[in-house]
Design a protein around this motif. Structure first.
Motif, mmCIF file in Angstrom:
data_model
loop_
_atom_site.group_PDB
_atom_site.id
_atom_site.type_symbol
_atom_site.label_atom_id
_atom_site.label_comp_id
_atom_site.label_asym_id
_atom_site.label_seq_id
_atom_site.Cartn_x
_atom_site.Cartn_y
_atom_site.Cartn_z
ATOM 1 N N ARG A 9 71.879 17.741 38.712
ATOM 2 C CA ARG A 9 70.930 18.802 39.020
ATOM 3 C C ARG A 9 69.955 18.971 37.868
ATOM 4 N N ARG A 10 68.710 19.255 38.199
ATOM 5 C CA ARG A 10 67.736 19.500 37.147
ATOM 6 C C ARG A 10 67.477 20.995 37.071
ATOM 7 N N HIS A 11 67.143 21.449 35.890
ATOM 8 C CA HIS A 11 66.886 22.865 35.667
ATOM 9 C C HIS A 11 65.453 23.194 36.052
ATOM 10 N N LEU A 12 65.280 24.205 36.884
ATOM 11 C CA LEU A 12 63.944 24.628 37.272
ATOM 12 C C LEU A 12 63.417 25.630 36.249
ATOM 13 N N SER A 13 62.206 25.430 35.773
ATOM 14 C CA SER A 13 61.644 26.314 34.756
ATOM 15 C C SER A 13 61.441 27.729 35.278
ATOM 16 N N THR A 14 61.357 27.912 36.578
ATOM 17 C CA THR A 14 61.162 29.240 37.155
ATOM 18 C C THR A 14 62.476 29.923 37.513
ATOM 19 N N SER A 15 63.595 29.285 37.207
ATOM 20 C CA SER A 15 64.901 29.833 37.537
ATOM 21 C C SER A 15 65.188 31.075 36.706
ATOM 22 N N PRO A 16 65.781 32.115 37.320
ATOM 23 C CA PRO A 16 66.110 33.317 36.555
ATOM 24 C C PRO A 16 67.358 33.139 35.683
ATOM 25 N N PHE A 17 68.049 32.034 35.842
ATOM 26 C CA PHE A 17 69.260 31.768 35.078
ATOM 27 C C PHE A 17 68.916 30.934 33.854
ATOM 28 N N GLN A 18 69.485 31.309 32.724
ATOM 29 C CA GLN A 18 69.214 30.595 31.482
ATOM 30 C C GLN A 18 70.011 29.294 31.439
ATOM 31 N N ARG A 19 69.404 28.271 30.892
ATOM 32 C CA ARG A 19 70.093 27.010 30.692
ATOM 33 C C ARG A 19 71.039 27.170 29.511
ATOM 34 N N ARG A 20 72.259 26.710 29.667
ATOM 35 C CA ARG A 20 73.239 26.817 28.577
ATOM 36 C C ARG A 20 72.933 25.796 27.508
ATOM 37 N N VAL A 21 72.749 26.277 26.309
ATOM 38 C CA VAL A 21 72.541 25.403 25.163
ATOM 39 C C VAL A 21 73.848 25.391 24.379
ATOM 40 N N PRO A 22 74.416 24.210 24.152
ATOM 41 C CA PRO A 22 75.691 24.166 23.436
ATOM 42 C C PRO A 22 75.529 24.658 22.001
ATOM 43 N N ASP A 23 76.575 25.341 21.501
ATOM 44 C CA ASP A 23 76.563 25.808 20.123
ATOM 45 C C ASP A 23 76.591 24.615 19.181
ATOM 46 N N PRO A 24 75.887 24.716 18.044
ATOM 47 C CA PRO A 24 75.951 23.617 17.086
ATOM 48 C C PRO A 24 77.367 23.499 16.524
ATOM 49 N N ILE A 25 77.781 22.285 16.230
ATOM 50 C CA ILE A 25 79.122 22.042 15.712
ATOM 51 C C ILE A 25 79.162 22.453 14.242
#
Length: 75
Positions: A9-25
């Motif tokens: 699935r691709r993330h839509l820029s207009t989506s109201p849901f935030q894309r999860r960015v993994p925490d830095p190690i």
């Protein structure tokens, strides 16, 4: 039987849901002063790659903390 979704699935820029960015190690070195949320302040004595670290809490108490190091913070 293959799934109907052939690609990811691709993330839509207009989506109201935030894309999860993994925490830095988090990385630690031997001798780093650290604070553990539950156990207190100590010093890193052993680094086992990115999998675990051993913290000397004083008075002969050692604590092995596994990755991800959510409760461990450098001072």
């Amino acid at each position: 039987m293959e799934s109907s979704r052939g690609t990811t699935r691709r993330h839509l820029s207009t989506s109201p849901f935030q894309r999860r960015v993994p925490d830095p190690i988090k990385t630690f070195e031997v001798g780093d002063r650290v604070s553990h949320d539950k156990e207190g302040v100590g010093r890193i004595t052993v680094v086992e790659g990115t999998e675990a670290v051993v913290v000397d809490l004083g008075e002969g108490r050692l604590l092995r903390v596994l990755a991800p190091f959510h409760k461990l913070h450098t001072l």
